[in-house]
Design an enzyme around this catalytic site. Structure first.
Site, PDB file in Angstrom:
ATOM      1  N   LYS A 140      -9.728   3.085  -1.872  1.00 36.52           N
ATOM      2  CA  LYS A 140      -9.954   2.522  -0.538  1.00 36.52           C
ATOM      3  C   LYS A 140     -11.230   3.096   0.077  1.00 36.52           C
ATOM      4  O   LYS A 140     -11.381   4.316   0.196  1.00 36.52           O
ATOM      5  CB  LYS A 140      -8.741   2.831   0.339  1.00 36.52           C
ATOM      6  CG  LYS A 140      -8.721   2.106   1.681  1.00 36.52           C
ATOM      7  CD  LYS A 140      -7.407   2.401   2.403  1.00 36.52           C
ATOM      8  CE  LYS A 140      -7.260   1.617   3.693  1.00 36.52           C
ATOM      9  NZ  LYS A 140      -5.960   1.917   4.353  1.00 36.52           N
ATOM     10  N   CYS A 199      -5.480  -2.933   2.760  1.00 38.01           N
ATOM     11  CA  CYS A 199      -5.130  -2.905   4.172  1.00 38.01           C
ATOM     12  C   CYS A 199      -6.351  -2.985   5.098  1.00 38.01           C
ATOM     13  O   CYS A 199      -6.904  -4.059   5.299  1.00 38.01           O
ATOM     14  CB  CYS A 199      -4.284  -1.660   4.462  1.00 38.01           C
ATOM     15  SG  CYS A 199      -3.305  -1.779   5.992  1.00 38.01           S
ATOM     16  N   GLU A 221       0.839  -1.200   0.000  1.00 38.73           N
ATOM     17  CA  GLU A 221       0.000   0.000   0.000  1.00 38.73           C
ATOM     18  C   GLU A 221       0.878   1.256   0.000  1.00 38.73           C
ATOM     19  O   GLU A 221       1.897   1.315   0.692  1.00 38.73           O
ATOM     20  CB  GLU A 221      -0.876  -0.022   1.252  1.00 38.73           C
ATOM     21  CG  GLU A 221      -1.762   1.194   1.442  1.00 38.73           C
ATOM     22  CD  GLU A 221      -2.513   1.165   2.772  1.00 38.73           C
ATOM     23  OE1 GLU A 221      -3.484   1.914   2.905  1.00 38.73           O
ATOM     24  OE2 GLU A 221      -2.112   0.382   3.668  1.00 38.73           O
TER      25      GLU A 221
END
Length: 275
Positions: free
Chosen positions: A113, A147, A43
């Protein structure tokens, strides 16, 4: 059909795009030399969590570091996935965006995200995505997560119901919660009967030390490869026929009863008010 994948577990030089790109160039060359078809990176590999400079460090999609990845993919005939800071000129917002470029350098899929983690100040500096796309690859349907998304099983179930057989997950997961990382990776693979390819960073930034343990998990929940807590290139060979075998033996997706336990958002809101 077999797929050889590589995980580029690396340290990240905070805010130094040139140094980080050089590291990725080395990982891509090593992955290609090892016969990998796909390389997954961590990431925010281009910048790390220097989010107060997010607008300065971000690139528009298919420009800057995004374009450099496309060029690298084309040069090595290697699909590459990872997340970077993305500037969206239309909205005037910065996103944490994962992309997957194919071996021709074409953008197969991208994902912003959706779950921003307050512990890393993402909610202060970044905008949240609002879509969960599934896209086609030469190896089947795939999806991206980043994540903190790993803690939200609904996202992964959405992907499975939309036909995803591979979930690619770049991360910067701290070492103090690495046991959660290992458990949740296996859980997401088992409950959705899919391959999970997760690349975590190592090293430290100003406030966190990161745990590595990048891993490839198969649809049975078996760990095909797992890293340590140092920079390394990990390789795994995926037997894609395994997915059909697992889903035929235990047809979990078919046997769901969503009419019984589907969540109702207004009810969740009421419960929060009562808490």
């Amino acid at each position: 059909m077999n797929l050889r994948v590589a995980l580029g577990q690396m340290d990240i030089a905070l805010g130094d795009a040139e140094a980080n790109l050089r590291a990725v160039q080395t990982l891509a060359a090593q992955a290609a030399a090892a016969g990998a078809h796909l390389l997954v990176l961590p990431e925010l590999w281009g910048s790390g969590y220097l989010l107060e400079r997010a607008q300065e460090l971000a690139d528009e999609l298919n420009t800057g570091l995004f374009a450099a990845v496309a060029t690298l993919a084309r040069h090595h005939r290697l699909a590459i996935c990872g997340s970077l800071l993305e500037w969206d000129a239309t909205s005037g917002q910065v996103y944490n965006t994962a992309t997957c470029y194919d071996a021709e350098g074409r953008l197969l899929g991208w994902y912003r995200k959706t779950h921003l983690i307050g512990l890393m100040d993402e909610d202060r500096y970044l905008a949240a995505g609002d879509a969960a796309p599934v896209f086609d690859t030469p190896w089947g349907r795939a999806a991206l997560a980043i994540c903190y998304d790993l803690r939200f099983p609904e996202l992964f179930r959405r992907y499975a119901l939309d036909g995803a057989t591979l979930v690619l997950l770049p991360a910067e997961w701290p070492v103090q919660r690495i046991a959660h990382w290992q458990t949740l990776l296996r859980a997401r693979a088992i409950e959705n009967q899919c391959f999970v390819l997760a690349c975590n960073r190592v090293g430290a930034d100003r406030t966190n030390r990161f745990g590595g343990r990048s891993a490839v998990i198969d649809p049975r929940g078996e760990v095909l490869v797992e890293g340590a807590d140092t920079p390394q290139l990990l390789l795994a060979d995926l037997d894609l026929h395994l997915l059909d075998e697992v889903r035929a033996l235990l047809p979990v997706l078919r046997d769901r009863r969503p009419e019984v336990y589907a969540l109702d958002e207004p009810r969740i809101a009421d419960e929060r008010r009562d808490a």
